[in-house]
Design an enzyme around this catalytic site. Structure first.
Site, short mmCIF file in Angstrom:
data_model
loop_
_atom_site.label_atom_id
_atom_site.label_comp_id
_atom_site.label_asym_id
_atom_site.label_seq_id
_atom_site.Cartn_x
_atom_site.Cartn_y
_atom_site.Cartn_z
N ASP A 109 17.06 0.58 -7.61
CA ASP A 109 16.84 -0.76 -8.13
C ASP A 109 18.18 -1.29 -8.68
O ASP A 109 19.00 -1.79 -7.92
CB ASP A 109 15.76 -0.62 -9.21
CG ASP A 109 15.13 -1.92 -9.59
OD1 ASP A 109 15.75 -2.95 -9.37
OD2 ASP A 109 14.01 -1.91 -10.12
N VAL A 141 6.98 -2.89 -7.78
CA VAL A 141 6.03 -2.22 -6.89
C VAL A 141 5.50 -0.92 -7.49
O VAL A 141 6.17 -0.28 -8.32
CB VAL A 141 6.66 -1.93 -5.51
CG1 VAL A 141 6.77 -3.21 -4.69
CG2 VAL A 141 8.01 -1.25 -5.62
N ARG A 181 0.53 6.22 -9.16
CA ARG A 181 1.46 7.03 -8.35
C ARG A 181 0.80 7.53 -7.06
O ARG A 181 1.44 7.67 -6.03
CB ARG A 181 1.94 8.26 -9.14
CG ARG A 181 2.90 7.95 -10.26
CD ARG A 181 3.56 9.24 -10.74
NE ARG A 181 4.18 9.11 -12.04
CZ ARG A 181 5.42 8.66 -12.26
NH1 ARG A 181 6.16 8.29 -11.24
NH2 ARG A 181 5.92 8.59 -13.48
#
Ligand code: 5GP
Length: 185
Positions: A112, A162, A174
């Site tokens: 990220d 997300v 998860r």
């Protein structure tokens, strides 16, 4: 019998919008597993999973590989943890194996800002691996703060949050077999 989670039945949550389906993930993992197997054939490879998000991905990926390799895990605290000062990344569980002179492939769930991965790369490089590369399931270039080299990418996504396939929101989601946009509002 295959134990499938039916997303529609199990998660009526309207905060979830599927972005990448289970089928798309499976096809991509197969492709990456083949590519990595070809490119690391004949080399001493260590796959390094970054806990906890990469666990689902690394297990699936490694089972699509047809070359020998060693598996190890590392855990780092994120810069956005509330437990420590902002901006600090540190190792909370180190590797068990020595990576000196070995070919190392870091397996990530998501890259990220690149802050965690940048730290990890700097740290692992000091141990003198023969090579050090990165494989991530999700890549979000739009949120990048630190430039990090990513050799193997599953999916490039825009600036959205997300969950699923290892990625969590407050430790939930998860185990979703797809990747979904999550509305945190
Ligand atoms: P970085 O910003 O350092 O590249 O990523 C740090 C960590 O933040 C990732 O390993 C992941 O655990 C978490 N993270 C970053 N973006 C997302 C996202 O869109 N969804 C989820 N669930 N976690 C994320």
């Amino acid at each position: 019998m295959v134990n499938e989670i039916n997303p529609k039945k199990s998660y009526k949550d309207d905060q979830l919008k599927i972005i990448i389906t289970q089928e798309e993930i499976e096809a991509k993992v197969l492709e990456l597993g083949r590519r990595i197997s070809e490119e690391y054939a004949g080399k001493e490879l260590i796959l390094v999973g970054v806990l906890r998000g990469s666990t689902y991905f690394i297990v699936d990926l490694s089972r699509k590989m047809h070359i020998p390799f060693a598996l190890d895990f590392i855990s780092i605290s994120h810069y956005n943890d509330t437990s420590g000062p902002a901006g600090v990344v540190r190792i909370t569980k180190d590797l068990e194996l020595s990576i000196t002179d070995k070919h190392v492939l870091i397996v990530e769930d998501i890259v990220d800002t690149g802050l965690s991965l940048g730290y990890l790369i700097r740290n692992l490089k000091t141990r003198n691996p023969a090579s050090l590369k990165v494989c991530t399931m999700v890549n979000v270039e739009a949120r990048r703060i630190v430039g990090v080299p990513v050799e193997y990418k599953g999916f490039d996504l825009p600036n959205i949050y997300v969950v699923g396939y290892g990625l969590d929101y407050k430790e939930r989601y998860r185990n979703l077999q797809f990747i979904a946009e999550f509305d945190r509002s």
